[in-house]
Design an enzyme around this catalytic site. Structure first.
Site, PDB file in Angstrom:
ATOM      1  N   ASN A   1       0.864  -1.186   0.000  1.00  0.00           N
ATOM      2  CA  ASN A   1       0.000   0.000   0.000  1.00  0.00           C
ATOM      3  C   ASN A   1       0.896   1.231   0.000  1.00  0.00           C
ATOM      4  O   ASN A   1       1.462   1.582   1.031  1.00  0.00           O
ATOM      5  CB  ASN A   1      -0.900  -0.033   1.246  1.00  0.00           C
ATOM      6  CG  ASN A   1      -1.727   1.231   1.382  1.00  0.00           C
ATOM      7  OD1 ASN A   1      -1.863   1.998   0.435  1.00  0.00           O
ATOM      8  ND2 ASN A   1      -2.268   1.457   2.575  1.00  0.00           N
ATOM      9  N   TRP A   2       1.018   1.838  -1.163  1.00  0.00           N
ATOM     10  CA  TRP A   2       1.926   2.997  -1.283  1.00  0.00           C
ATOM     11  C   TRP A   2       1.307   4.279  -0.720  1.00  0.00           C
ATOM     12  O   TRP A   2       1.979   5.321  -0.679  1.00  0.00           O
ATOM     13  CB  TRP A   2       2.301   3.230  -2.750  1.00  0.00           C
ATOM     14  CG  TRP A   2       3.200   2.176  -3.319  1.00  0.00           C
ATOM     15  CD1 TRP A   2       3.712   1.084  -2.664  1.00  0.00           C
ATOM     16  CD2 TRP A   2       3.699   2.095  -4.663  1.00  0.00           C
ATOM     17  NE1 TRP A   2       4.495   0.331  -3.509  1.00  0.00           N
ATOM     18  CE2 TRP A   2       4.498   0.934  -4.752  1.00  0.00           C
ATOM     19  CE3 TRP A   2       3.550   2.882  -5.798  1.00  0.00           C
ATOM     20  CZ2 TRP A   2       5.142   0.556  -5.921  1.00  0.00           C
ATOM     21  CZ3 TRP A   2       4.192   2.506  -6.973  1.00  0.00           C
ATOM     22  CH2 TRP A   2       4.981   1.355  -7.022  1.00  0.00           C
TER      23      TRP A   2
ATOM     24  N   HIS B   1      -9.600   1.049   4.578  1.00  0.00           N
ATOM     25  CA  HIS B   1      -8.337   1.275   5.290  1.00  0.00           C
ATOM     26  C   HIS B   1      -8.593   2.236   6.455  1.00  0.00           C
ATOM     27  O   HIS B   1      -9.406   3.158   6.348  1.00  0.00           O
ATOM     28  CB  HIS B   1      -7.292   1.864   4.332  1.00  0.00           C
ATOM     29  CG  HIS B   1      -5.923   1.872   4.930  1.00  0.00           C
ATOM     30  ND1 HIS B   1      -5.512   2.871   5.793  1.00  0.00           N
ATOM     31  CD2 HIS B   1      -4.898   0.999   4.838  1.00  0.00           C
ATOM     32  CE1 HIS B   1      -4.271   2.606   6.181  1.00  0.00           C
ATOM     33  NE2 HIS B   1      -3.877   1.467   5.619  1.00  0.00           N
TER      34      HIS B   1
ATOM     35  N   GLU C   1      -5.407  -4.867  10.864  1.00  0.00           N
ATOM     36  CA  GLU C   1      -4.401  -3.829  11.063  1.00  0.00           C
ATOM     37  C   GLU C   1      -4.719  -3.062  12.336  1.00  0.00           C
ATOM     38  O   GLU C   1      -5.526  -2.109  12.322  1.00  0.00           O
ATOM     39  CB  GLU C   1      -4.421  -2.846   9.889  1.00  0.00           C
ATOM     40  CG  GLU C   1      -4.128  -3.491   8.550  1.00  0.00           C
ATOM     41  CD  GLU C   1      -3.576  -2.471   7.568  1.00  0.00           C
ATOM     42  OE1 GLU C   1      -2.406  -2.630   7.182  1.00  0.00           O
ATOM     43  OE2 GLU C   1      -4.271  -1.520   7.218  1.00  0.00           O
TER      44      GLU C   1
ATOM     45  N   SER D   1       3.355  -1.668  10.442  1.00  0.00           N
ATOM     46  CA  SER D   1       4.811  -1.602  10.626  1.00  0.00           C
ATOM     47  C   SER D   1       5.530  -2.909  10.284  1.00  0.00           C
ATOM     48  O   SER D   1       6.481  -3.302  10.973  1.00  0.00           O
ATOM     49  CB  SER D   1       5.147  -1.166  12.050  1.00  0.00           C
ATOM     50  OG  SER D   1       4.665   0.137  12.283  1.00  0.00           O
TER      51      SER D   1
ATOM     52  N   GLY E   1       2.728  -1.044   4.359  1.00  0.00           N
ATOM     53  CA  GLY E   1       2.634   0.373   4.013  1.00  0.00           C
ATOM     54  C   GLY E   1       4.007   0.954   3.744  1.00  0.00           C
ATOM     55  O   GLY E   1       4.613   0.707   2.700  1.00  0.00           O
ATOM     56  N   GLY E   2       4.527   1.703   4.697  1.00  0.00           N
ATOM     57  CA  GLY E   2       5.798   2.425   4.549  1.00  0.00           C
ATOM     58  C   GLY E   2       6.927   1.615   3.921  1.00  0.00           C
ATOM     59  O   GLY E   2       7.620   2.103   3.016  1.00  0.00           O
TER      60      GLY E   2
HETATM   61  C1  PEP Z   1      -0.934   0.335   6.062  1.00  0.00           C
HETATM   62  O1  PEP Z   1      -1.047   1.508   5.741  1.00  0.00           O
HETATM   63  O2  PEP Z   1      -1.808  -0.464   5.716  1.00  0.00           O
HETATM   64  C2  PEP Z   1       0.211  -0.065   6.856  1.00  0.00           C
HETATM   65  C3  PEP Z   1       0.237  -1.267   7.326  1.00  0.00           C
HETATM   66  O3  PEP Z   1       1.206   0.877   7.018  1.00  0.00           O
HETATM   67  P1  PEP Z   1       2.642   0.634   7.692  1.00  0.00           P
HETATM   68  O4  PEP Z   1       3.187  -0.667   7.142  1.00  0.00           O
HETATM   69  O5  PEP Z   1       3.447   1.811   7.268  1.00  0.00           O
HETATM   70  O6  PEP Z   1       2.431   0.541   9.163  1.00  0.00           O
END
Ligand code: PEP
Length: 255
Positions: free
Chosen positions: A9-10, A96, A168, A215, A236-237
């Site tokens: 997920n960009w 989300h 999440e 994360s 995500g990141g």
């Molecule tokens: C997300 O946005 O779905 C996510 C899991 O972000 P991150 O991996 O940056 O915590």
């Protein structure tokens, strides 16, 4: 046995098309030998055409981060399911936490979006999870139950086979401090299956993939799959760094 599913997920990144193309190229090259894991890139809508071009002849799929529940009309700023399908998307992320929290998406809105995306033939990733406050009040079960029951209202067992649930915990997203105990995620995963078993037959629920998101990094990816029993990851990141994302996928794949 379903393949593991790893979704990138960009979010609202990167801000230039060249960077999106370079990132896609690097991921495609780094993961060309991975066949036992389904990989899906979800860039912003604006880069979908370019990503489609880059992913020609690749097994890597791509999807959108959102879609609307109406097909056309006076809905300024919205994007329909047909529009993203015409761009080659096979997946869409629905519900989300950033859309729930920042843009006020309710379970009812998410249910409408999910139904429309399924009707249009897309595979859906339904995101659920509790806030830090809800966690501190020991409300994970209550929140997840509500999100599943309302989000999946009226969705047939056949359609459920095209949904993956991404658990999440909101307090873990972008925090750099994901849950330290595999039991915590395993418990949430088992609980989600239990709630779903109250809505659908066991055989349908058994086939559904539950992903973990929050994360995820190369250093902890295996932990969620191998020790917590998750069927995939929503990243995500870390998915904006090709080396890190390749590392995550390779760590959980059998290569
Ligand atoms: C997300 O946005 O779905 C996510 C899991 O972000 P991150 O991996 O940056 O915590």
């Amino acid at each position: 046995m379903q393949k593991l599913l790893v979704v990138a997920n960009w979010k609202m990144n990167p801000s230039a098309i060249g960077a999106a193309q370079r990132l896609t190229k690097a991921i495609k090259k780094g993961l060309q030998r991975v066949t036992d894991t389904e990989i899906v890139l979800c860039p912003p809508h604006t880069w979908l055409s370019a990503i489609k071009e880059e992913l020609k002849k690749s097994k890597i799929k791509f999807g959108a981060q959102n879609s609307f529940w109406k097909e056309s009309g006076a809905y300024t700023g919205e994007i329909s399911v047909s529009m993203i399908k015409n761009l080659g998307c096979s997946y869409v992320i629905i519900g989300h936490s950033e859309r729930r929290q920042i843009l006020g998406e309710t379970d009812e809105i998410i249910n409408l979006k999910l139904k429309r995306a399924l009707k249009g033939g897309l595979n859906c990733i339904l995101c659920i999870g509790e806030t830090l406050e809800e966690r501190q009040e020991d409300k994970m079960a209550e929140v997840v139950t509500r999100q599943l029951q309302s989000g999946l209202k009226g969705i047939s067992p056949f359609s459920l086979s095209r949904i993956s649930i991404a658990y999440e915990p909101i307090w873990a997203i972008g925090s750099g401090t994901p849950p330290a105990s595999p039991n915590e995620i395993m418990t949430a995963g088992l609980f989600i299956r239990k709630v779903l078993t109250g809505l659908y037959s066991t055989s349908v629920v058994q086939k559904l993939r539950i992903l973990y998101g929050g994360s995820v990094a190369g250093s902890n990816a295996a932990f969620y799959i191998k020790e917590s029993g998750m069927n995939g990851l929503l990243v995500g990141g870390a998915s904006l760094n090709a080396t890190e994302f390749i590392n995550i996928v390779k760590t959980v794949s059998n290569i």
